[in-house]
Design an enzyme around this catalytic site. Structure first.
Site, mmCIF file in Angstrom:
data_model
loop_
_atom_site.group_PDB
_atom_site.id
_atom_site.type_symbol
_atom_site.label_atom_id
_atom_site.label_comp_id
_atom_site.label_asym_id
_atom_site.label_seq_id
_atom_site.Cartn_x
_atom_site.Cartn_y
_atom_site.Cartn_z
ATOM 1 N N GLY A 12 0.817 -1.375 -0.049
ATOM 2 C CA GLY A 12 0.002 0.134 0.065
ATOM 3 C C GLY A 12 0.939 1.151 0.029
ATOM 4 O O GLY A 12 0.251 2.302 0.561
ATOM 5 N N SER A 13 1.921 1.248 -0.676
ATOM 6 C CA SER A 13 2.821 2.528 -0.608
ATOM 7 C C SER A 13 2.070 3.555 -1.541
ATOM 8 O O SER A 13 2.456 4.817 -1.366
ATOM 9 C CB SER A 13 4.320 2.167 -1.058
ATOM 10 O OG SER A 13 4.441 1.844 -2.339
ATOM 11 N N ARG A 91 -6.372 -8.162 -8.558
ATOM 12 C CA ARG A 91 -7.446 -8.884 -9.126
ATOM 13 C C ARG A 91 -7.955 -7.902 -10.273
ATOM 14 O O ARG A 91 -7.959 -6.731 -10.355
ATOM 15 C CB ARG A 91 -8.617 -8.870 -8.129
ATOM 16 C CG ARG A 91 -8.268 -9.472 -6.871
ATOM 17 C CD ARG A 91 -9.404 -10.038 -6.112
ATOM 18 N NE ARG A 91 -10.535 -10.432 -6.658
ATOM 19 C CZ ARG A 91 -11.004 -11.705 -7.151
ATOM 20 N NH1 ARG A 91 -9.971 -12.621 -6.900
ATOM 21 N NH2 ARG A 91 -12.072 -11.998 -7.811
ATOM 22 N N LEU A 93 -10.577 -6.807 -12.742
ATOM 23 C CA LEU A 93 -12.086 -6.431 -12.403
ATOM 24 C C LEU A 93 -12.957 -6.855 -13.578
ATOM 25 O O LEU A 93 -12.551 -7.194 -14.726
ATOM 26 C CB LEU A 93 -12.296 -4.965 -12.502
ATOM 27 C CG LEU A 93 -11.182 -3.846 -11.433
ATOM 28 C CD1 LEU A 93 -12.002 -2.528 -11.598
ATOM 29 C CD2 LEU A 93 -11.457 -4.571 -10.136
ATOM 30 N N HIS A 109 0.522 1.302 -13.156
ATOM 31 C CA HIS A 109 1.002 0.122 -13.466
ATOM 32 C C HIS A 109 2.744 0.676 -13.742
ATOM 33 O O HIS A 109 2.960 1.532 -14.101
ATOM 34 C CB HIS A 109 0.806 -0.327 -14.919
ATOM 35 C CG HIS A 109 1.224 -1.594 -15.176
ATOM 36 N ND1 HIS A 109 1.229 -2.899 -14.929
ATOM 37 C CD2 HIS A 109 2.342 -1.758 -16.117
ATOM 38 C CE1 HIS A 109 1.764 -3.857 -15.358
ATOM 39 N NE2 HIS A 109 2.632 -3.214 -16.223
ATOM 40 N N ASP A 141 -10.063 -0.342 -18.134
ATOM 41 C CA ASP A 141 -11.208 -0.932 -19.099
ATOM 42 C C ASP A 141 -11.484 -2.561 -18.823
ATOM 43 O O ASP A 141 -10.724 -2.874 -18.008
ATOM 44 C CB ASP A 141 -11.162 -0.396 -20.436
ATOM 45 C CG ASP A 141 -9.933 -0.907 -21.500
ATOM 46 O OD1 ASP A 141 -9.219 -1.894 -20.666
ATOM 47 O OD2 ASP A 141 -9.627 -0.414 -22.457
ATOM 48 N N GLU A 142 -12.132 -3.263 -19.886
ATOM 49 C CA GLU A 142 -12.153 -4.551 -19.523
ATOM 50 C C GLU A 142 -10.999 -5.431 -19.711
ATOM 51 O O GLU A 142 -10.793 -6.497 -19.449
ATOM 52 C CB GLU A 142 -13.467 -5.119 -20.611
ATOM 53 C CG GLU A 142 -14.735 -4.725 -20.427
ATOM 54 C CD GLU A 142 -14.896 -3.152 -20.739
ATOM 55 O OE1 GLU A 142 -14.166 -2.591 -21.306
ATOM 56 O OE2 GLU A 142 -16.046 -2.862 -20.272
ATOM 57 N N ASP A 145 -4.584 -4.017 -17.910
ATOM 58 C CA ASP A 145 -3.274 -2.638 -18.044
ATOM 59 C C ASP A 145 -3.476 -2.089 -19.414
ATOM 60 O O ASP A 145 -2.601 -1.753 -20.108
ATOM 61 C CB ASP A 145 -1.927 -3.441 -18.145
ATOM 62 C CG ASP A 145 -1.718 -3.998 -16.519
ATOM 63 O OD1 ASP A 145 -2.376 -3.500 -15.781
ATOM 64 O OD2 ASP A 145 -1.002 -4.955 -16.356
#
Ligand code: GRF
Length: 211
Positions: A12-13, A91, A93, A109, A141-142, A145
């Site tokens: 979580g940085s 994960r 989405l 990313h 989007d779907e 990355d």
């Protein structure tokens, strides 16, 4: 005041940098409404608790993707989240999740996309021998990355780098690039044409508002 929802799975940085910059006003007009993780042992959840933020763990193990996503989206909606920030959320989405927040989900990313999507992007770039690495903040989007790019930062690879020193310099850029992108998306006028994200000029904003 815009409500941010943070999704994370690990240390979580990036989230911490966002929280710091929300507090300092570098990300203007925003508050973190909820920090959600699929893992109870995520370092980011402990940090968020320490900062007095609302946290929620929604385990993903053993759940069908969309069933898990429905729980996450319900929590984001219950907290009236305007912008979802993925900050090391491990994960993919579901298309259904993406549809609930059109152009309102950002991801960071650690490569100059479209190079090196997927896991361990810094290591992939280092092993490939690139001279310029970097990071990308993009809409989700779907596809993995893949969405329109909001901010990119280049990081030069030094001859004496190893994959750890390179990843560390990329991470420093991630922290400031994510802040810049969130502030831009929340507080500036912008548009996406095809894959291209543009900040609108003042004259274009005036024209659009008078239309
Ligand atoms: C970062 O490298 C980010 O670019 C990638 O996952 C990592 C998360 O790191 N998506 P942290 O949890 O924010 O420290």
């Amino acid at each position: 005041m815009k409500q941010l929802g943070i999704l994370l799975s690990g240390r979580g940085s990036n989230f911490e940098a966002i929280a710091r910059n929300v507090a300092s006003g570098k990300i203007a007009n925003a508050r973190i409404a909820i920090v959600i993780s699929n893992r109870s042992d995520a370092g980011g959840i402990a940090t968020a608790k320490g900062l007095g933020l609302e946290t929620l763990v929604i385990p993903s193990k053993g759940k069908e993707r969309q069933a898990h996503d429905r729980e996450v989206v319900a929590a984001l909606q219950a907290h009236k989240v305007d912008l979802v920030c993925l900050a090391g959320y491990m994960r993919l989405l579901s298309p259904w999740f993406v549809k609930q927040f059109p152009q309102r989900i950002l991801n960071i990313h650690p490569s100059l996309l479209p190079a090196f999507p997927g896991l361990e992007a810094q290591q992939q770039a280092f092993a490939y021998g690139v001279k310029v690495a970097g990071c990308t903040v993009h809409f989700v989007d779907e596809e993995l990355d893949h969405g329109a790019i909001v901010v990119q930062r280049a990081v030069l690879v030094h001859d004496d780098d190893d994959e750890h020193t390179l990843a560390k310099r990329i991470l420093e850029q991630e922290h400031s690039a994510y802040t810049q992108a969130i502030d831009l998306v929340l507080n500036r006028e912008w548009t996406v044409a095809g894959r291209r994200f543009f900040q609108m000029q003042k004259s274009e904003v005036r024209m659009q508002k008078s239309e």
